[in-house]
Scaffold this motif. Structure first.
Motif, PDB file in Angstrom:
ATOM      1  N   GLU A  57      -2.375 -10.845 -33.915  1.00  0.00           N
ATOM      2  CA  GLU A  57      -1.671  -9.757 -33.242  1.00  0.00           C
ATOM      3  C   GLU A  57      -2.703  -8.845 -32.603  1.00  0.00           C
ATOM      4  O   GLU A  57      -3.636  -8.379 -33.253  1.00  0.00           O
ATOM      5  N   ILE A  58      -2.552  -8.600 -31.324  1.00  0.00           N
ATOM      6  CA  ILE A  58      -3.472  -7.751 -30.584  1.00  0.00           C
ATOM      7  C   ILE A  58      -2.747  -6.455 -30.259  1.00  0.00           C
ATOM      8  O   ILE A  58      -1.684  -6.470 -29.645  1.00  0.00           O
ATOM      9  N   LYS A  59      -3.298  -5.343 -30.689  1.00  0.00           N
ATOM     10  CA  LYS A  59      -2.710  -4.044 -30.384  1.00  0.00           C
ATOM     11  C   LYS A  59      -3.413  -3.487 -29.156  1.00  0.00           C
ATOM     12  O   LYS A  59      -4.607  -3.228 -29.186  1.00  0.00           O
ATOM     13  N   LEU A  60      -2.644  -3.319 -28.079  1.00  0.00           N
ATOM     14  CA  LEU A  60      -3.198  -2.818 -26.824  1.00  0.00           C
ATOM     15  C   LEU A  60      -2.842  -1.358 -26.634  1.00  0.00           C
ATOM     16  O   LEU A  60      -1.784  -0.904 -27.062  1.00  0.00           O
ATOM     17  N   GLN A  61      -3.715  -0.631 -25.984  1.00  0.00           N
ATOM     18  CA  GLN A  61      -3.430   0.745 -25.600  1.00  0.00           C
ATOM     19  C   GLN A  61      -2.507   0.714 -24.384  1.00  0.00           C
ATOM     20  O   GLN A  61      -2.212  -0.337 -23.829  1.00  0.00           O
ATOM     21  N   ASP A  62      -2.051   1.883 -23.957  1.00  0.00           N
ATOM     22  CA  ASP A  62      -1.185   1.966 -22.780  1.00  0.00           C
ATOM     23  C   ASP A  62      -1.917   1.568 -21.505  1.00  0.00           C
ATOM     24  O   ASP A  62      -1.314   1.137 -20.547  1.00  0.00           O
ATOM     25  N   SER A  63      -3.217   1.733 -21.505  1.00  0.00           N
ATOM     26  CA  SER A  63      -4.025   1.419 -20.334  1.00  0.00           C
ATOM     27  C   SER A  63      -5.230   0.600 -20.785  1.00  0.00           C
ATOM     28  O   SER A  63      -5.895   0.958 -21.751  1.00  0.00           O
ATOM     29  N   VAL A  64      -5.475  -0.505 -20.089  1.00  0.00           N
ATOM     30  CA  VAL A  64      -6.566  -1.414 -20.456  1.00  0.00           C
ATOM     31  C   VAL A  64      -7.480  -1.585 -19.249  1.00  0.00           C
ATOM     32  O   VAL A  64      -7.015  -1.742 -18.133  1.00  0.00           O
ATOM     33  N   VAL A  65      -8.787  -1.573 -19.498  1.00  0.00           N
ATOM     34  CA  VAL A  65      -9.768  -1.791 -18.436  1.00  0.00           C
ATOM     35  C   VAL A  65     -10.441  -3.132 -18.674  1.00  0.00           C
ATOM     36  O   VAL A  65     -10.924  -3.402 -19.770  1.00  0.00           O
ATOM     37  N   VAL A  66     -10.443  -3.982 -17.651  1.00  0.00           N
ATOM     38  CA  VAL A  66     -11.161  -5.252 -17.699  1.00  0.00           C
ATOM     39  C   VAL A  66     -12.335  -5.123 -16.736  1.00  0.00           C
ATOM     40  O   VAL A  66     -12.145  -4.908 -15.547  1.00  0.00           O
ATOM     41  N   ILE A  67     -13.544  -5.242 -17.268  1.00  0.00           N
ATOM     42  CA  ILE A  67     -14.745  -5.113 -16.448  1.00  0.00           C
ATOM     43  C   ILE A  67     -15.346  -6.495 -16.259  1.00  0.00           C
ATOM     44  O   ILE A  67     -15.639  -7.180 -17.237  1.00  0.00           O
ATOM     45  N   GLY A  68     -15.503  -6.901 -15.018  1.00  0.00           N
ATOM     46  CA  GLY A  68     -16.077  -8.201 -14.714  1.00  0.00           C
ATOM     47  C   GLY A  68     -15.165  -8.973 -13.790  1.00  0.00           C
ATOM     48  O   GLY A  68     -14.026  -8.591 -13.562  1.00  0.00           O
ATOM     49  N   GLY A  69     -15.669 -10.059 -13.268  1.00  0.00           N
ATOM     50  CA  GLY A  69     -14.871 -10.836 -12.344  1.00  0.00           C
ATOM     51  C   GLY A  69     -14.979 -12.319 -12.587  1.00  0.00           C
ATOM     52  O   GLY A  69     -14.488 -13.122 -11.800  1.00  0.00           O
ATOM     53  N   GLY A  70     -15.597 -12.694 -13.682  1.00  0.00           N
ATOM     54  CA  GLY A  70     -15.745 -14.107 -14.005  1.00  0.00           C
ATOM     55  C   GLY A  70     -14.512 -14.655 -14.711  1.00  0.00           C
ATOM     56  O   GLY A  70     -13.476 -13.988 -14.821  1.00  0.00           O
ATOM     57  N   ASN A  71     -14.632 -15.873 -15.181  1.00  0.00           N
ATOM     58  CA  ASN A  71     -13.507 -16.537 -15.830  1.00  0.00           C
ATOM     59  C   ASN A  71     -12.983 -15.776 -17.035  1.00  0.00           C
ATOM     60  O   ASN A  71     -11.768 -15.672 -17.235  1.00  0.00           O
ATOM     61  N   VAL A  72     -13.867 -15.259 -17.861  1.00  0.00           N
ATOM     62  CA  VAL A  72     -13.422 -14.531 -19.052  1.00  0.00           C
ATOM     63  C   VAL A  72     -12.581 -13.324 -18.662  1.00  0.00           C
ATOM     64  O   VAL A  72     -11.518 -13.086 -19.233  1.00  0.00           O
ATOM     65  N   ALA A  73     -13.027 -12.569 -17.663  1.00  0.00           N
ATOM     66  CA  ALA A  73     -12.270 -11.400 -17.220  1.00  0.00           C
ATOM     67  C   ALA A  73     -10.906 -11.797 -16.665  1.00  0.00           C
ATOM     68  O   ALA A  73      -9.904 -11.141 -16.943  1.00  0.00           O
ATOM     69  N   VAL A  74     -10.872 -12.857 -15.904  1.00  0.00           N
ATOM     70  CA  VAL A  74      -9.614 -13.316 -15.311  1.00  0.00           C
ATOM     71  C   VAL A  74      -8.646 -13.789 -16.397  1.00  0.00           C
ATOM     72  O   VAL A  74      -7.478 -13.411 -16.424  1.00  0.00           O
ATOM     73  N   TYR A  75      -9.130 -14.589 -17.332  1.00  0.00           N
ATOM     74  CA  TYR A  75      -8.266 -15.066 -18.418  1.00  0.00           C
ATOM     75  C   TYR A  75      -7.817 -13.921 -19.318  1.00  0.00           C
ATOM     76  O   TYR A  75      -6.658 -13.868 -19.735  1.00  0.00           O
ATOM     77  N   ALA A  76      -8.714 -12.987 -19.620  1.00  0.00           N
ATOM     78  CA  ALA A  76      -8.351 -11.835 -20.442  1.00  0.00           C
ATOM     79  C   ALA A  76      -7.290 -11.000 -19.733  1.00  0.00           C
ATOM     80  O   ALA A  76      -6.306 -10.584 -20.346  1.00  0.00           O
ATOM     81  N   GLY A  77      -7.472 -10.771 -18.430  1.00  0.00           N
ATOM     82  CA  GLY A  77      -6.481 -10.021 -17.667  1.00  0.00           C
ATOM     83  C   GLY A  77      -5.115 -10.685 -17.679  1.00  0.00           C
ATOM     84  O   GLY A  77      -4.089 -10.030 -17.826  1.00  0.00           O
ATOM     85  N   GLY A  78      -5.096 -11.998 -17.556  1.00  0.00           N
ATOM     86  CA  GLY A  78      -3.829 -12.732 -17.608  1.00  0.00           C
ATOM     87  C   GLY A  78      -3.159 -12.619 -18.955  1.00  0.00           C
ATOM     88  O   GLY A  78      -1.943 -12.393 -19.047  1.00  0.00           O
ATOM     89  N   ASP A  79      -3.931 -12.733 -20.035  1.00  0.00           N
ATOM     90  CA  ASP A  79      -3.359 -12.609 -21.376  1.00  0.00           C
ATOM     91  C   ASP A  79      -2.864 -11.193 -21.646  1.00  0.00           C
ATOM     92  O   ASP A  79      -1.830 -10.997 -22.279  1.00  0.00           O
ATOM     93  N   ILE A  80      -3.599 -10.203 -21.149  1.00  0.00           N
ATOM     94  CA  ILE A  80      -3.160  -8.816 -21.306  1.00  0.00           C
ATOM     95  C   ILE A  80      -1.850  -8.593 -20.559  1.00  0.00           C
ATOM     96  O   ILE A  80      -0.918  -7.984 -21.080  1.00  0.00           O
ATOM     97  N   ALA A  81      -1.752  -9.120 -19.340  1.00  0.00           N
ATOM     98  CA  ALA A  81      -0.526  -8.975 -18.550  1.00  0.00           C
ATOM     99  C   ALA A  81       0.650  -9.649 -19.235  1.00  0.00           C
ATOM    100  O   ALA A  81       1.757  -9.113 -19.263  1.00  0.00           O
ATOM    101  N   GLN A  82       0.426 -10.813 -19.824  1.00  0.00           N
ATOM    102  CA  GLN A  82       1.497 -11.518 -20.512  1.00  0.00           C
ATOM    103  C   GLN A  82       1.935 -10.795 -21.776  1.00  0.00           C
ATOM    104  O   GLN A  82       3.089 -10.888 -22.176  1.00  0.00           O
TER     105      GLN A  82
END
Length: 66
Positions: free
Chosen positions: A15-40
């Protein structure tokens, strides 16, 4: 939290507890996949910071598709 650690926890089904606002720093694969998982996970506004046009465009396309 580092992106790789976040992705590991998601893959393990933790279980991942996210804040109301999340910052993803970077533009590589990890950042893209993390952003997708956060959005989902929903409920969070994602601010993506990338260091180049190609990186930023990649994040925008990926997050728009989620």
């Amino acid at each position: 939290m580092w992106g790789v650690e976040f992705l590991r926890q998601v893959a393990e089904g933790r279980e991942i507890k996210l804040q109301d606002s999340v910052v993803v720093i970077g533009g590589g694969n990890v950042a893209v996949y993390a952003g997708g998982d956060i959005a989902q996970a929903g409920g969070a506004v994602i601010h993506a910071i990338a260091a180049g046009r190609r990186s930023a465009a990649s994040i925008d396309r990926t997050l728009s598709a989620v």
